[in-house]
Write a protein that holds these residues in place. Structure first.
Motif, PDB file in Angstrom:
ATOM      1  N   PHE A 199     -19.813 -18.693  -7.017  1.00 57.09           N
ATOM      2  CA  PHE A 199     -19.705 -17.301  -6.594  1.00 57.09           C
ATOM      3  C   PHE A 199     -18.767 -17.214  -5.400  1.00 57.09           C
ATOM      4  O   PHE A 199     -18.881 -17.991  -4.444  1.00 57.09           O
ATOM      5  N   ILE A 200     -17.834 -16.266  -5.442  1.00 54.39           N
ATOM      6  CA  ILE A 200     -16.908 -16.039  -4.333  1.00 54.39           C
ATOM      7  C   ILE A 200     -17.298 -14.736  -3.634  1.00 54.39           C
ATOM      8  O   ILE A 200     -17.267 -13.657  -4.216  1.00 54.39           O
ATOM      9  N   GLY A 201     -17.674 -14.864  -2.369  1.00 49.81           N
ATOM     10  CA  GLY A 201     -18.009 -13.693  -1.561  1.00 49.81           C
ATOM     11  C   GLY A 201     -17.429 -13.851  -0.174  1.00 49.81           C
ATOM     12  O   GLY A 201     -18.150 -13.788   0.823  1.00 49.81           O
ATOM     13  N   THR A 202     -16.126 -14.068  -0.109  1.00 51.24           N
ATOM     14  CA  THR A 202     -15.477 -14.438   1.149  1.00 51.24           C
ATOM     15  C   THR A 202     -15.074 -13.258   2.018  1.00 51.24           C
ATOM     16  O   THR A 202     -14.525 -13.458   3.109  1.00 51.24           O
ATOM     17  N   GLY A 203     -15.321 -12.043   1.562  1.00 48.79           N
ATOM     18  CA  GLY A 203     -15.028 -10.889   2.396  1.00 48.79           C
ATOM     19  C   GLY A 203     -13.543 -10.619   2.547  1.00 48.79           C
ATOM     20  O   GLY A 203     -12.704 -11.159   1.832  1.00 48.79           O
ATOM     21  N   VAL A 204     -13.238  -9.724   3.501  1.00 46.92           N
ATOM     22  CA  VAL A 204     -11.849  -9.337   3.763  1.00 46.92           C
ATOM     23  C   VAL A 204     -11.563  -9.554   5.251  1.00 46.92           C
ATOM     24  O   VAL A 204     -11.977  -8.772   6.099  1.00 46.92           O
ATOM     25  N   TRP A 205     -10.838 -10.619   5.544  1.00 47.00           N
ATOM     26  CA  TRP A 205     -10.613 -11.018   6.933  1.00 47.00           C
ATOM     27  C   TRP A 205      -9.149 -10.981   7.348  1.00 47.00           C
ATOM     28  O   TRP A 205      -8.801 -11.393   8.443  1.00 47.00           O
ATOM     29  N   LYS A 206      -8.293 -10.500   6.465  1.00 45.55           N
ATOM     30  CA  LYS A 206      -6.865 -10.400   6.802  1.00 45.55           C
ATOM     31  C   LYS A 206      -6.562  -8.965   7.224  1.00 45.55           C
ATOM     32  O   LYS A 206      -6.593  -8.055   6.397  1.00 45.55           O
ATOM     33  N   PRO A 207      -6.286  -8.727   8.510  1.00 49.65           N
ATOM     34  CA  PRO A 207      -6.072  -7.345   8.953  1.00 49.65           C
ATOM     35  C   PRO A 207      -4.807  -6.744   8.381  1.00 49.65           C
ATOM     36  O   PRO A 207      -3.790  -7.424   8.235  1.00 49.65           O
ATOM     37  N   ASN A 208      -4.883  -5.471   8.041  1.00 49.06           N
ATOM     38  CA  ASN A 208      -3.685  -4.755   7.616  1.00 49.06           C
ATOM     39  C   ASN A 208      -2.827  -4.456   8.845  1.00 49.06           C
ATOM     40  O   ASN A 208      -3.348  -4.131   9.917  1.00 49.06           O
ATOM     41  N   SER A 209      -1.530  -4.556   8.671  1.00 48.86           N
ATOM     42  CA  SER A 209      -0.616  -4.313   9.797  1.00 48.86           C
ATOM     43  C   SER A 209      -0.013  -2.921   9.696  1.00 48.86           C
ATOM     44  O   SER A 209       0.016  -2.301   8.636  1.00 48.86           O
ATOM     45  N   LEU A 210       0.490  -2.447  10.834  1.00 51.51           N
ATOM     46  CA  LEU A 210       1.151  -1.147  10.865  1.00 51.51           C
ATOM     47  C   LEU A 210       2.574  -1.228  10.346  1.00 51.51           C
ATOM     48  O   LEU A 210       3.107  -0.249   9.827  1.00 51.51           O
ATOM     49  N   GLY A 211       3.211  -2.392  10.537  1.00 51.03           N
ATOM     50  CA  GLY A 211       4.596  -2.551  10.105  1.00 51.03           C
ATOM     51  C   GLY A 211       5.582  -1.822  10.993  1.00 51.03           C
ATOM     52  O   GLY A 211       6.632  -1.374  10.518  1.00 51.03           O
ATOM     53  N   ILE A 212       5.245  -1.688  12.294  1.00 49.24           N
ATOM     54  CA  ILE A 212       6.151  -1.001  13.208  1.00 49.24           C
ATOM     55  C   ILE A 212       6.653  -1.975  14.272  1.00 49.24           C
ATOM     56  O   ILE A 212       6.081  -3.053  14.473  1.00 49.24           O
ATOM     57  N   LYS A 213       7.698  -1.584  14.958  1.00 46.13           N
ATOM     58  CA  LYS A 213       8.283  -2.417  16.007  1.00 46.13           C
ATOM     59  C   LYS A 213       7.274  -2.638  17.129  1.00 46.13           C
ATOM     60  O   LYS A 213       6.582  -1.707  17.543  1.00 46.13           O
ATOM     61  N   GLY A 214       7.201  -3.877  17.610  1.00 44.36           N
ATOM     62  CA  GLY A 214       6.333  -4.198  18.735  1.00 44.36           C
ATOM     63  C   GLY A 214       4.991  -4.783  18.361  1.00 44.36           C
ATOM     64  O   GLY A 214       4.192  -5.122  19.238  1.00 44.36           O
ATOM     65  N   GLU A 215       4.743  -4.958  17.073  1.00 44.11           N
ATOM     66  CA  GLU A 215       3.417  -5.406  16.641  1.00 44.11           C
ATOM     67  C   GLU A 215       3.158  -6.880  16.983  1.00 44.11           C
ATOM     68  O   GLU A 215       2.013  -7.318  16.984  1.00 44.11           O
ATOM     69  N   THR A 216       4.205  -7.632  17.306  1.00 45.68           N
ATOM     70  CA  THR A 216       4.015  -9.044  17.651  1.00 45.68           C
ATOM     71  C   THR A 216       3.888  -9.279  19.157  1.00 45.68           C
ATOM     72  O   THR A 216       3.746 -10.420  19.599  1.00 45.68           O
TER      73      THR A 216
END
Length: 411
Positions: A199-216
């Motif tokens: 059974f795979i129940g690993t959840g969602v742990w990868k955050p969605n990004s905004l894709g805008i300048k300055g995010e790093t």
């Protein structure tokens, strides 16, 4: 607390058609539970709760009750609904340590549970009760998944998850912490070692990004990462939270509890996606809100937002020329998240959607025989009670599959 719960229980009308139960995703037998409690049969009421929902103690604290059971209570139409959550919590908390779940004799069949979040814990308990030899694999050092690492202590005490761990061990479930499937060992290795279903129940742990300048930049963080260990962050006095769902409320309230003086939540629309109750708690804690603002760029000094306006299509669009810098020391992005692909990328035959979610049928079967999935890794970020409700169906499907192998002489 006890007197309050008794008074609330006495307000229940014991409706012939209980809308509270209809509003509950897992259809908790609320009137029967309350009736048993009022008749002095707390243990009977507790049995009802945990037989229906293995995570009753958790759900009593973190469910969106105002939109579910309590939101459907008929008394709420003209006044205050019965506080079902308080009643369920009192009963489940009092009864938990008396739990004596029925367990079938061991059948010698191994099943592996990957991920110890709500879905994984639920299926581990249900299959262990059916006599299967269960091993629970958790990539971190403690069980709980999003319950432990994504929900603040003030909403869900970690001691509750420690009590669940004790119950899992009492059922004979083996726990392997710090074991990420898809790294040193994979799905193929597990089948090689005799597991008949996974059974795979690993959840969602990868955050969605905004894709805008300055995010790093160094003053930018993601909410799902922050909640894992808030003590690791030095955010400063003024913090901007981008996103307005329930997770954003958790982040904002946690930031204030860890010393920041001013926290502002920015919403793209004219309202928040969070429940009204969570928003009210955030306001009481001192969180500020800005509406109709879309982030354009993140700088070392803060975030440049532009105004948004609702168009004829119902969506909120950016207003050209309205850009303005909102100063802050740190920025936390909370715009939902998706699954990591470690297991899928190292395993043959498991298909995923364009969003990276595992594809299953209505019974939780993935596209690889013997591998099942449910919870957020299938549905995306949903509520805990929805994950439990769906996982009950998947546990039945796994049982049916493994018993089919027995009949075919393959187990």
């Amino acid at each position: 607390m006890g007197l309050h719960v008794i008074n609330e229980a006495k307000r229940c009308l014991n409706c012939k058609k209980p809308m509270c139960r209809e509003g509950c995703p897992i259809h908790t037998p609320i009137p029967q539970m309350i009736a048993a409690f009022l008749n002095g049969n707390l243990d009977e009421a507790g049995e009802m709760l945990f037989e229906n929902n293995p995570l009753s103690l958790v759900c009593s604290l973190i469910c969106n009750h105002e939109n579910q059971c309590e939101g459907h209570c008929v008394l709420g139409k003209k006044g205050a609904p019965v506080q079902i959550s308080s009643i369920e919590h009192y009963i489940s908390d009092t009864y938990f340590d008396k739990l004596n779940l029925p367990v079938a004799p061991k059948n010698g069949i191994k099943a592996g549970i990957i991920g110890s979040g709500p879905a994984g814990i639920t299926i581990a308990i249900l299959l262990a009760q059916k006599g299967y030899d269960i091993t629970l694999f958790e990539s971190r050092d403690q069980i709980g998944g999003v319950l432990r690492y994504g929900i603040p202590e003030f909403r869900l005490p970690k001691t509750i998850l420690d009590r669940y761990k004790k119950e899992l061990l009492s059922l004979g479930i083996k726990i392997r912490p710090n074991t990420a499937i898809g790294a040193s060992i994979g799905v193929d290795d597990m089948f090689r070692d005799g597991y008949k279903a996974l059974f795979i129940g690993t959840g969602v742990w990868k955050p969605n990004s905004l894709g805008i300048k300055g995010e790093t930049l160094g003053n930018v963080h993601y909410g799902i990462h922050y909640l894992v260990n808030p003590d690791a962050y030095n955010l400063g006095d003024n913090v901007t939270v981008i996103g307005a769902g329930n997770a954003a409320m958790d982040v904002a309230r946690t930031v204030l509890r860890h010393g920041s003086r001013n926290v502002t939540v920015f919403s793209r629309s004219d309202k928040v996606a969070a429940s009204s109750r969570e928003m009210q708690y955030a306001k009481f804690d001192g969180v500020d809100f800005e509406y109709c603002k879309a982030p354009v760029e993140i700088t070392d000094e803060g975030v440049i937002f532009c105004d948004t306006a609702q168009g004829e299509d119902g969506h909120f669009h950016e207003v050209e020329g309205s850009e303005q810098l909102y100063p802050s020391d740190s920025v936390i992005i909370c715009i939902s998240q998706g699954p990591r692909n470690r297991i899928v990328s190292t395993t043959h035959g498991i298909e995923v959607s364009q969003r990276g979610l595992v594809i299953t049928d209505e019974h939780g079967n993935t596209t690889r025989e013997g591998v099942f999935a449910s919870g957020d890794v299938v549905k995306g970020a949903k509520t805990v009670v929805e994950a439990v409700a769906y996982s009950k169906q998947v546990a039945d499907a796994m049982d049916e599959y493994m018993q089919g192998l027995v009949r075919e002489g393959k187990a």
